[in-house]
Design a protein around this motif. Structure first.
Motif, PDB file in Angstrom:
ATOM      1  N   HIS A 124      24.683 -41.689 -47.524  1.00  0.00           N
ATOM      2  CA  HIS A 124      23.882 -42.114 -48.665  1.00  0.00           C
ATOM      3  C   HIS A 124      22.421 -42.279 -48.279  1.00  0.00           C
ATOM      4  O   HIS A 124      21.512 -41.948 -49.035  1.00  0.00           O
ATOM      5  N   GLU A 125      22.182 -42.775 -47.060  1.00  0.00           N
ATOM      6  CA  GLU A 125      20.801 -43.019 -46.645  1.00  0.00           C
ATOM      7  C   GLU A 125      20.000 -41.741 -46.512  1.00  0.00           C
ATOM      8  O   GLU A 125      18.783 -41.758 -46.652  1.00  0.00           O
ATOM      9  N   TYR A 177      21.037 -38.816 -48.138  1.00  0.00           N
ATOM     10  CA  TYR A 177      21.519 -37.910 -49.185  1.00  0.00           C
ATOM     11  C   TYR A 177      20.389 -37.226 -49.952  1.00  0.00           C
ATOM     12  O   TYR A 177      20.423 -36.029 -50.197  1.00  0.00           O
ATOM     13  N   GLU A 178      19.385 -38.023 -50.320  1.00  0.00           N
ATOM     14  CA  GLU A 178      18.283 -37.438 -51.085  1.00  0.00           C
ATOM     15  C   GLU A 178      17.565 -36.354 -50.293  1.00  0.00           C
ATOM     16  O   GLU A 178      17.285 -35.276 -50.809  1.00  0.00           O
ATOM     17  N   GLU A 179      17.285 -36.626 -49.010  1.00  0.00           N
ATOM     18  CA  GLU A 179      16.607 -35.629 -48.162  1.00  0.00           C
ATOM     19  C   GLU A 179      17.451 -34.372 -48.060  1.00  0.00           C
ATOM     20  O   GLU A 179      16.955 -33.260 -48.162  1.00  0.00           O
ATOM     21  N   TRP A 180      18.743 -34.546 -47.801  1.00  0.00           N
ATOM     22  CA  TRP A 180      19.636 -33.393 -47.660  1.00  0.00           C
ATOM     23  C   TRP A 180      19.659 -32.573 -48.940  1.00  0.00           C
ATOM     24  O   TRP A 180      19.633 -31.349 -48.907  1.00  0.00           O
ATOM     25  N   GLN A 181      19.696 -33.242 -50.083  1.00  0.00           N
ATOM     26  CA  GLN A 181      19.769 -32.528 -51.358  1.00  0.00           C
ATOM     27  C   GLN A 181      18.492 -31.737 -51.613  1.00  0.00           C
ATOM     28  O   GLN A 181      18.517 -30.676 -52.231  1.00  0.00           O
ATOM     29  N   ASP A 182      17.353 -32.240 -51.128  1.00  0.00           N
ATOM     30  CA  ASP A 182      16.082 -31.525 -51.282  1.00  0.00           C
ATOM     31  C   ASP A 182      16.083 -30.264 -50.438  1.00  0.00           C
ATOM     32  O   ASP A 182      15.619 -29.209 -50.849  1.00  0.00           O
ATOM     33  N   GLU A 205      25.931 -48.104 -54.586  1.00  0.00           N
ATOM     34  CA  GLU A 205      24.998 -47.139 -55.185  1.00  0.00           C
ATOM     35  C   GLU A 205      25.182 -45.717 -54.678  1.00  0.00           C
ATOM     36  O   GLU A 205      24.218 -44.963 -54.565  1.00  0.00           O
ATOM     37  N   TRP A 206      26.424 -45.320 -54.375  1.00  0.00           N
ATOM     38  CA  TRP A 206      26.673 -43.950 -53.948  1.00  0.00           C
ATOM     39  C   TRP A 206      26.530 -43.007 -55.126  1.00  0.00           C
ATOM     40  O   TRP A 206      26.955 -43.333 -56.243  1.00  0.00           O
ATOM     41  N   GLU A 207      25.950 -41.800 -54.885  1.00  0.00           N
ATOM     42  CA  GLU A 207      25.740 -40.865 -55.979  1.00  0.00           C
ATOM     43  C   GLU A 207      26.663 -39.663 -55.921  1.00  0.00           C
ATOM     44  O   GLU A 207      26.389 -38.647 -56.542  1.00  0.00           O
ATOM     45  N   TYR A 208      27.744 -39.750 -55.158  1.00  0.00           N
ATOM     46  CA  TYR A 208      28.616 -38.593 -54.997  1.00  0.00           C
ATOM     47  C   TYR A 208      29.516 -38.378 -56.204  1.00  0.00           C
ATOM     48  O   TYR A 208      29.726 -39.288 -56.986  1.00  0.00           O
TER      49      TYR A 208
END
Lengths: 582, 160
Positions: free
Chosen positions: B68-69, B71-76, B104-107
């Motif tokens: 999760h920490e 996740y945003e970077e990986w998705q970019d 707050e997981w977004e999976y």
């Protein structure tokens, strides 16, 4: 045995022939658990006292091995599982497993609408209150049904399932025939596809048919061959809110108490389950209320009278677990609640016919940057679970001298109140805080307060009040290395009294881990029982394979995993576990 | 003695085959009751990460928090879908959505509450992560230790 070997060999032979071609999918898994039991100078010599009728057998090395193979080609799938208990099963498994061979097999055909299985299958109706067949190797449970199952989905909003067969009982099957029907109906999809909320209806029926020839029908005029169970449930969901209600009813069947049939006590059973919750980003709350009365349901009437079956969770048709928090640590797993679905009438004051209680869960995250959140945010979890006896009238009318003698003309009966609470069985309050202090350091702090009635939960005597505190910290050393430490303490006023425990785990590399742990019962009133339950081990993981070994002394008592419990005798020795899948 | 021979023959035959795995043709529901067919999902998305977890599994929660920490970077950077499959059965399944929101997981969250998918994929212990590329399983990993998410990141970058 020979027939099984030929089936297995044929299956394996044809598999390997197809292995190399396109669109043929073969997969499988292997799990092996070996134990070498040693004599322990403090806990006593290794004694195989869990094989009634075979005292004195002294195999110190035991293993449970499971090999699973699965083949898929287009719409067809076939599978086979072999279980090998060599030379005998591990100590805490049913003596009926003392064999090797094919344990389950199936052939399945599946399209968009239809799914047909012949052989062994697993399924669950609703929450499992009337039917669940599943496998859990650690608990020695595999109650898959061997027969036929058909599942039909004529449209998105409807699903129907029907089955017929007998339950797996070690390497054989149960005496009773099982048949069932389930329907899942999405009311909102049927009435209004664009609805923002969803309302689902579920209706199930399960029946068990077994001859009553071995019973005295003069004493049991109400006893039928077939025991019926039905369940109805509604599930509602709208944006952040959800709620559900399930009601189950089981028709009359003979009651078993203390592993004896109680002639004349033919009772029905019922249960209801209410659940609701609210959940949004950063916050979640969930509450469940359940009442159960005489809801034990077996695929063979005599299973609860047979210690080789009842003690090992065999022949159970339904799933009625303890609705409490699954605790993770050594000391929080000492006073664990076991669900009480059954009937026991010992004296008019000390009796039970089921349980009623509730559980509440709360999750919250303090945001990053806030005063309690700190740099990374802080997560808290709170749980409270409380379980009680069903209050009512429990009566014993005895003509003779010995209530426990089945030939005595004792008449038992009970009549419960619907909502009233009886004696308290168990209450537990847990509080957990997870906080990351830096990129390298993260911690978890846990506090659990427990009230545990040994009298009602274990059928012994006494009540225990216990408090446990656990602190856990993980520190990353970089390059795949990390170190984890746990310190725990339990305060109790009775029973085994105080304990202290600790664990140290070092991840040497992404593949290797070593650990050492100890649980020390320093507060025990009996000096000879002030023992250290030490344990040390090494694990190797690569991809889907894991090999682990550990040695030490295992605490005896109830081991509960996922709400289902099993008694494990105290033992000492070396363990090797291997798991892989391909 | 015969039992041992059979066991080892079976072991030998099983390791002889090495065909690549696909995800089975199974339907799983999310916490709102919406159905996803796994085989179709892996056909529609070229890179899918599937992680088996449960609300009572400590290392699973640590793994999902660690991913999760980043996740945003990986998705970019990368193009992939992440499905976290909960093996919680009816005893703890109600805890799934409140916990997912509490962390707050977004999976994508799917429920395997009778553990049928876990059995079909021969998952013995959780957490267990699979990476599925173009419908075939290219990576399978059991367990979680701090830093394992870096190995997952490497697999995703190599194959993107």
């Amino acid at each position: 045995m020979k027939k099984q070997l030929y089936i297995a060999a044929l299956f394996l032979g044809s598999l390997t022939t197809f292995a190399q071609e396109k669109n043929h999918n073969i997969s499988g898994g292997l799990e092996s658990n070996f134990q070498w039991y040693t004599n322990d100078k403090n806990a006593g010599d290794f004694d195989d006292n869990f094989s009634p009728g075979e005292a004195g057998i002294d195999d110190h090395v035991r293993s449970n091995n499971y090999l699973n193979l699965r083949y898929n080609y287009g719409k067809f799938t076939a599978g086979i599982q072999g279980e090998f208990y060599l030379p005998r099963p591990l100590l805490n498994y049913s003596p009926y497993l003392d064999d090797s061979g094919v344990s389950t097999f199936f052939v399945n055909y599946k399209t968009d609408k239809l799914d047909i299985t012949g052989g062994n299958f697993y399924d669950q109706f609703g929450s499992g209150i009337i039917f669940r067949s599943w496998e859990n190797r650690q608990l020695g449970i595999n109650n898959s049904v061997r027969g036929a199952r058909v599942n039909y989905k004529p449209m998105d909003a409807l699903e129907f399932t029907a089955f017929y067969g007998r339950q797996k009982e070690a390497f054989g099957v149960s005496d009773g025939d099982m048949f069932g029907f389930n329907s899942e109906i999405s009311l909102t999809d049927l009435l209004n596809k664009d609805s923002e909320s969803s309302l689902n209806l579920g209706l199930s029926y399960v029946g068990r048919s077994e001859s009553t020839d071995s019973f005295d029908m003069d004493l049991n005029p109400d006893l039928d061959d077939i025991t019926h169970a039905v369940s109805a449930r509604l599930d509602y969901n709208k944006s952040n809110f959800y709620g559900s209600f399930e009601y189950a009813f089981k028709s009359k069947d003979i009651v078993v108490m203390n592993q004896n049939f109680i002639n004349g006590l033919i009772k029905d059973g019922n249960a209801f389950l209410l659940n609701m919750g609210y959940s949004q980003k950063g916050f979640g709350v969930d509450w469940t209320l359940r009442r159960m009365e005489n809801m034990s349901f077996y695929s063979e009437r005599s299973a609860p009278t047979n210690v080789n079956l009842a003690d090992f969770n065999m022949d159970i048709v339904n799933y009625i677990p303890a609705l409490t928090k699954q605790q993770d640590y050594l000391l929080t797993n000492i006073y664990v609640y076991q669900a009480q679905p059954g009937v026991s009438i010992i004296t008019e004051e000390r009796s039970k016919a089921g349980e009623i209680g509730h559980q509440l869960d709360l999750f919250y995250k303090f945001k990053k940057g806030s005063s309690l959140g700190g740099k990374y945010g802080t997560k808290i979890a709170f749980n409270v679970a409380s379980w009680y006896n069903l209050s009512g009238d429990y009566s014993i009318q005895s003509e003779g001298e010995d209530i426990l003698d089945p030939s005595d003309d004792t008449v038992f009966d009970y009549d419960t109140d619907f909502f009233d609470l009886g004696d308290r069985y168990f209450t537990e309050v847990s509080f957990e805080v997870r906080k990351k202090f830096s990129k390298k350091l993260s911690t978890i702090f846990t506090y659990v307060d427990t009230f545990y009635s040994k009298e009602f939960v274990e059928d012994t005597s006494g009540e225990v009040n216990a408090d446990v505190v656990v602190g856990e910290a993980t520190y990353k050393l970089g390059k795949g290395k990390s170190i984890r430490m746990e310190l725990q303490h339990l305060w109790a006023n009775k029973d085994l009294k105080n304990w202290a425990a600790g664990t140290l785990e070092y991840n040497i590399s992404p593949r290797f881990t070593v650990y050492v742990s100890d649980m020390y019962n320093y507060g025990n009133d009996d000096e000879a029982r002030q023992l250290h339950y030490y344990n040390a081990g090494v694990n190797y993981t690569k991809g889907a394979t894991r090999i682990g070994t550990n040695f030490g002394r295992q605490r005896g008592g109830l081991i509960c995993v996922g709400g289902v419990c099993r008694f494990v005798p105290e033992s000492n020795g070396l363990t090797v576990n291997i798991t892989t899948s391909f | 003695m015969k039992k041992y021979i059979i066991y080892f023959i079976a072991l030998f035959f099983s390791t002889y085959s090495f065909a690549q795995k696909e995800l089975p043709n199974m339907d799983l529901k999310d916490t709102k009751g919406k159905v996803t067919n796994l085989k179709e999902f892996t056909e529609d998305h070229s890179m899918v990460v599937v992680s088996f977890w449960a609300t009572w599994c400590g290392p699973c929660i640590k793994e999902l928090d660690a991913i999760h920490e980043v996740y945003e970077e990986w998705q970019d950077e990368l193009d992939f879908e992440f499905i976290a499959i909960s093996t919680d059965d009816s005893r703890t399944a109600r805890r799934v959505q409140p916990m997912v929101n509490g962390h707050e997981w977004e999976y994508n969250i799917l429920l395997d509450s009778n553990q049928n998918l876990k059995q079909a994929l021969n998952v013995n212990n959780i957490p267990h992560v699979f990476v599925v590329k173009d419908g075939k399983v290219i990576y399978s990993h059991q367990g979680y230790k701090p830093g394992d998410e870096e190995e997952l990141y490497d697999i995703l970058t190599e194959n993107n």
